[in-house]
Design a protein around this motif. Structure first.
Motif, PDB file in Angstrom:
ATOM      1  N   ALA A 146     -10.058  -5.508   1.867  1.00 44.27           N
ATOM      2  CA  ALA A 146      -9.107  -4.750   2.675  1.00 44.27           C
ATOM      3  C   ALA A 146      -8.935  -3.370   2.067  1.00 44.27           C
ATOM      4  CB  ALA A 146      -7.759  -5.467   2.758  1.00 44.27           C
ATOM      5  N   GLY A 147      -8.560  -2.412   2.910  1.00 45.73           N
ATOM      6  CA  GLY A 147      -8.284  -1.066   2.450  1.00 45.73           C
ATOM      7  C   GLY A 147      -6.803  -0.767   2.520  1.00 45.73           C
ATOM      8  N   HIS A 148      -6.447   0.283   3.277  1.00 49.62           N
ATOM      9  CA  HIS A 148      -5.052   0.710   3.353  1.00 49.62           C
ATOM     10  C   HIS A 148      -4.254  -0.070   4.394  1.00 49.62           C
ATOM     11  CE1 HIS A 148      -1.758   3.390   2.494  1.00 49.62           C
ATOM     12  NE2 HIS A 148      -1.673   3.789   3.748  1.00 49.62           N
ATOM     13  N   SER A 149      -4.912  -0.935   5.151  1.00 50.16           N
ATOM     14  CA  SER A 149      -4.224  -1.661   6.230  1.00 50.16           C
ATOM     15  C   SER A 149      -4.501  -3.163   6.162  1.00 50.16           C
ATOM     16  CB  SER A 149      -4.658  -1.109   7.592  1.00 50.16           C
ATOM     17  OG  SER A 149      -4.424   0.277   7.684  1.00 50.16           O
ATOM     18  N   GLU A 192      -7.968  -3.981  -1.623  1.00 49.76           N
ATOM     19  CA  GLU A 192      -8.940  -3.789  -2.706  1.00 49.76           C
ATOM     20  C   GLU A 192      -9.482  -2.365  -2.736  1.00 49.76           C
ATOM     21  OE1 GLU A 192     -13.044  -5.979  -4.316  1.00 49.76           O
ATOM     22  OE2 GLU A 192     -12.270  -6.408  -2.302  1.00 49.76           O
ATOM     23  N   THR A 193      -9.661  -1.751  -1.568  1.00 54.38           N
ATOM     24  CA  THR A 193     -10.193  -0.390  -1.498  1.00 54.38           C
ATOM     25  C   THR A 193      -9.171   0.563  -0.868  1.00 54.38           C
ATOM     26  OG1 THR A 193     -11.270  -0.888   0.635  1.00 54.38           O
ATOM     27  CG2 THR A 193     -12.576  -1.193  -1.381  1.00 54.38           C
ATOM     28  N   ASP A 194      -7.902   0.310  -1.105  1.00 55.55           N
ATOM     29  CA  ASP A 194      -6.841   1.173  -0.571  1.00 55.55           C
ATOM     30  C   ASP A 194      -7.120   2.623  -0.954  1.00 55.55           C
ATOM     31  OD1 ASP A 194      -4.525   2.316   0.342  1.00 55.55           O
ATOM     32  OD2 ASP A 194      -3.178   1.180  -0.949  1.00 55.55           O
ATOM     33  N   ASP A 195      -7.131   3.505   0.057  1.00 56.10           N
ATOM     34  CA  ASP A 195      -7.407   4.916  -0.196  1.00 56.10           C
ATOM     35  C   ASP A 195      -6.173   5.791   0.041  1.00 56.10           C
ATOM     36  OD1 ASP A 195      -7.266   4.689   2.539  1.00 56.10           O
ATOM     37  OD2 ASP A 195      -9.161   5.678   2.973  1.00 56.10           O
ATOM     38  N   CYS A 208       0.831  -1.215   0.000  1.00 54.78           N
ATOM     39  CA  CYS A 208       0.000   0.000   0.000  1.00 54.78           C
ATOM     40  C   CYS A 208       0.861   1.259   0.000  1.00 54.78           C
ATOM     41  CB  CYS A 208      -0.935   0.016   1.210  1.00 54.78           C
ATOM     42  SG  CYS A 208      -2.075  -1.378   1.276  1.00 54.78           S
ATOM     43  N   THR A 209       1.814   1.304  -0.910  1.00 57.29           N
ATOM     44  CA  THR A 209       2.713   2.453  -0.971  1.00 57.29           C
ATOM     45  C   THR A 209       2.826   2.936  -2.410  1.00 57.29           C
ATOM     46  OG1 THR A 209       4.868   3.277  -0.218  1.00 57.29           O
ATOM     47  CG2 THR A 209       4.843   1.139  -1.307  1.00 57.29           C
TER      48      THR A 209
END
Length: 292
Positions: A262-265, A235-238, A138-139
């Motif tokens: 999963a999002g950003h974590s 999947e929904t990383d913001d 997530c970077t």
């Protein structure tokens, strides 16, 4: 920032201090209960985060046979740091991670989450010989470019320069609570998140915040470093936009991997699925693309 869902450490996860030639670092550590460990996974957290961002993931990695070590970076939560802002360049953060890997025996599987991914990349560029793999979790390739995000980060950094860190946190919480998607955490978790934030060295958190606005793109250099690299996001990383992360993967000659639901974590939201992606990558040398 990642928000823990519980403050109870899983079985086999315990605090430990990692001594290096660049100082001592607070860690959470998990070791396989049986058999010879397959190696060491070194996990680096991001902005306003800490080693606790990986707590549930450590347990799963140890069950797969890996020693898993999550760290607080210099000036972050339980690792002390100097008051001098010059101590918090990306190069200094990266050199710390190199020293951590050396202290752990070298050849670490390196995982960097969010801002920690920028630090992990810097570490690989400083000395690729002490890392077996690199996972960018997530970077992105550089600082954020969205004007509203950049403005908010700059305001926060300025606050850290001029106000008590406790006041900065209270102002940030007041701002965050107005966001439509804000969910107030349970009292115990809220207390931890506040304690973690105000325990940071202000100079460290201010520098990290500024790096998120001015870090330069070093993807092309990373592609030539010779360290096998993985890119994973929720999947929904913001955080960084997914097309931006996909572009990084393309430039590295790899296929991005997604953690569903999963999002950003992902390490907190879907630790089992995240661990599976990581260990599959650690073992899959066929996926190595030598971009040199």
């Amino acid at each position: 920032m990642s928000t823990p869902r519980t403050m109870t450490l899983p079985g086999g996860v315990h605090p430990a201090t990692l001594e290096t030639d660049r100082g001592s670092f607070a860690t959470l550590r998990a070791v396989p209960e049986i058999g010879t460990p397959l190696g060491t996974v070194l996990l680096v957290p991001g902005w306003t985060g800490s080693k606790e961002d990986f707590t549930p993931l450590l347990h799963h990695l140890a069950r797969y046979g890996w020693i898993a070590v999550a760290v607080d970076q210099r000036g972050q939560f339980e690792t002390p740091g100097p008051a001098d802002a010059s101590a918090y360049t990306l190069e200094e953060f990266g050199a710390d991670v190199v020293a951590m890997s050396v202290a752990l025996g070298g050849y670490s599987q390196l995982v960097g989450h969010s801002f920690g991914g920028l630090v992990a990349r810097e570490a690989v560029l400083i000395d690729p010989s002490v890392f077996s793999t690199l996972t960018l979790l997530c970077t992105g390739p550089a600082g954020f470019t969205d004007e509203q995000t950049v403005q908010g980060l700059q305001t926060l950094a300025s606050g850290l320069d001029n106000l008590p860190i406790e006041q900065v946190y209270d102002l940030k919480l007041e701002h965050d609570a107005k966001h439509p998607g804000y969910v107030e955490p349970p009292e115990e978790i809220a207390a931890f998140v506040r304690k973690r934030f105000v325990s940071n060295a202000p100079a460290s958190l201010a520098a990290i915040t500024r790096h998120l606005t001015d870090a330069v793109d070093k993807t092309d250099r990373l592609a030539k470093a010779g360290v096998r690299t993985q890119l994973v996001y929720g999947e929904t990383d913001d955080g960084w936009p997914l097309p931006v992360q996909n572009d990084v993967a393309e430039r590295l000659g790899i296929t991005p991997e997604m953690v569903p639901d999963a999002g950003h974590s992902p390490a907190i939201e879907q630790p089992a699925a995240t661990a599976r992606l990581l260990v599959d990558f650690f073992h899959d040398r066929d996926g190595f693309t030598d971009a040199t």
